[in-house]
Write a protein that holds these residues in place. Structure first.
Motif, PDB file in Angstrom:
ATOM      1  N   PRO A  13      55.363  -6.480  40.191  1.00 55.25           N
ATOM      2  CA  PRO A  13      53.920  -6.743  40.054  1.00 55.25           C
ATOM      3  C   PRO A  13      53.239  -6.912  41.416  1.00 55.25           C
ATOM      4  N   SER A  14      53.949  -7.433  42.406  1.00 61.95           N
ATOM      5  CA  SER A  14      53.347  -7.612  43.725  1.00 61.95           C
ATOM      6  C   SER A  14      52.986  -6.269  44.361  1.00 61.95           C
ATOM      7  N   GLU A  15      53.706  -5.198  43.991  1.00 65.69           N
ATOM      8  CA  GLU A  15      53.368  -3.874  44.514  1.00 65.69           C
ATOM      9  C   GLU A  15      52.015  -3.411  43.959  1.00 65.69           C
ATOM     10  N   LEU A  16      51.756  -3.722  42.696  1.00 70.60           N
ATOM     11  CA  LEU A  16      50.464  -3.380  42.110  1.00 70.60           C
ATOM     12  C   LEU A  16      49.358  -4.169  42.806  1.00 70.60           C
ATOM     13  N   LEU A  17      49.602  -5.458  43.041  1.00 63.69           N
ATOM     14  CA  LEU A  17      48.596  -6.269  43.725  1.00 63.69           C
ATOM     15  C   LEU A  17      48.336  -5.753  45.133  1.00 63.69           C
ATOM     16  N   SER A  18      49.375  -5.319  45.829  1.00 64.54           N
ATOM     17  CA  SER A  18      49.197  -4.750  47.167  1.00 64.54           C
ATOM     18  C   SER A  18      48.349  -3.490  47.106  1.00 64.54           C
ATOM     19  N   ILE A  22      44.631  -2.810  48.876  1.00 62.74           N
ATOM     20  CA  ILE A  22      44.321  -1.645  49.717  1.00 62.74           C
ATOM     21  C   ILE A  22      43.088  -0.938  49.184  1.00 62.74           C
ATOM     22  N   ILE A  23      43.016  -0.770  47.876  1.00 67.02           N
ATOM     23  CA  ILE A  23      41.858  -0.100  47.269  1.00 67.02           C
ATOM     24  C   ILE A  23      40.581  -0.881  47.564  1.00 67.02           C
ATOM     25  N   GLU A  24      40.640  -2.194  47.463  1.00 62.94           N
ATOM     26  CA  GLU A  24      39.449  -3.026  47.694  1.00 62.94           C
ATOM     27  C   GLU A  24      38.904  -2.888  49.109  1.00 62.94           C
ATOM     28  N   SER A  25      39.738  -2.475  50.062  1.00 60.09           N
ATOM     29  CA  SER A  25      39.285  -2.337  51.444  1.00 60.09           C
ATOM     30  C   SER A  25      38.631  -0.982  51.713  1.00 60.09           C
ATOM     31  N   GLN A  26      38.617  -0.096  50.729  1.00 61.66           N
ATOM     32  CA  GLN A  26      38.066   1.248  50.890  1.00 61.66           C
ATOM     33  C   GLN A  26      36.584   1.281  50.529  1.00 61.66           C
ATOM     34  N   PRO A  27      35.895   2.332  50.981  1.00 57.14           N
ATOM     35  CA  PRO A  27      34.485   2.505  50.588  1.00 57.14           C
ATOM     36  C   PRO A  27      34.361   2.629  49.064  1.00 57.14           C
ATOM     37  N   LEU A  28      33.213   2.285  48.534  1.00 62.40           N
ATOM     38  CA  LEU A  28      32.996   2.213  47.091  1.00 62.40           C
ATOM     39  C   LEU A  28      33.382   3.489  46.350  1.00 62.40           C
ATOM     40  N   ALA A  29      32.970   4.645  46.826  1.00 60.27           N
ATOM     41  CA  ALA A  29      33.272   5.906  46.132  1.00 60.27           C
ATOM     42  C   ALA A  29      34.777   6.131  46.043  1.00 60.27           C
TER      43      ALA A  29
END
Length: 58
Positions: A13-18, A22-29
């Protein structure tokens, strides 16, 4: 369940959270596309686990 519980495909599960961090740090699109890809992957895994003909799945 213990802290060592792992997903059916071997991912912790920690891999999914990681991946989500990473996704949250990307631009919105890019986030939207990445979240859709994760959703599709998780839905596919759920279908495989439950089976498409399982009445409880509907």
């Amino acid at each position: 369940m213990s802290g060592g519980h792992r997903e059916a495909d071997g991912q912790a599960p920690s891999e999914l959270l990681s991946a989500l961090e990473i996704i949250e740090s990307q631009p919105l699109a890019e986030r939207a596309e990445a979240f859709t890809a994760i959703h599709d992957d998780l839905a596919r895994r759920l279908d495989q686990t439950l089976g498409a003909g399982d009445p409880a799945h509907r």
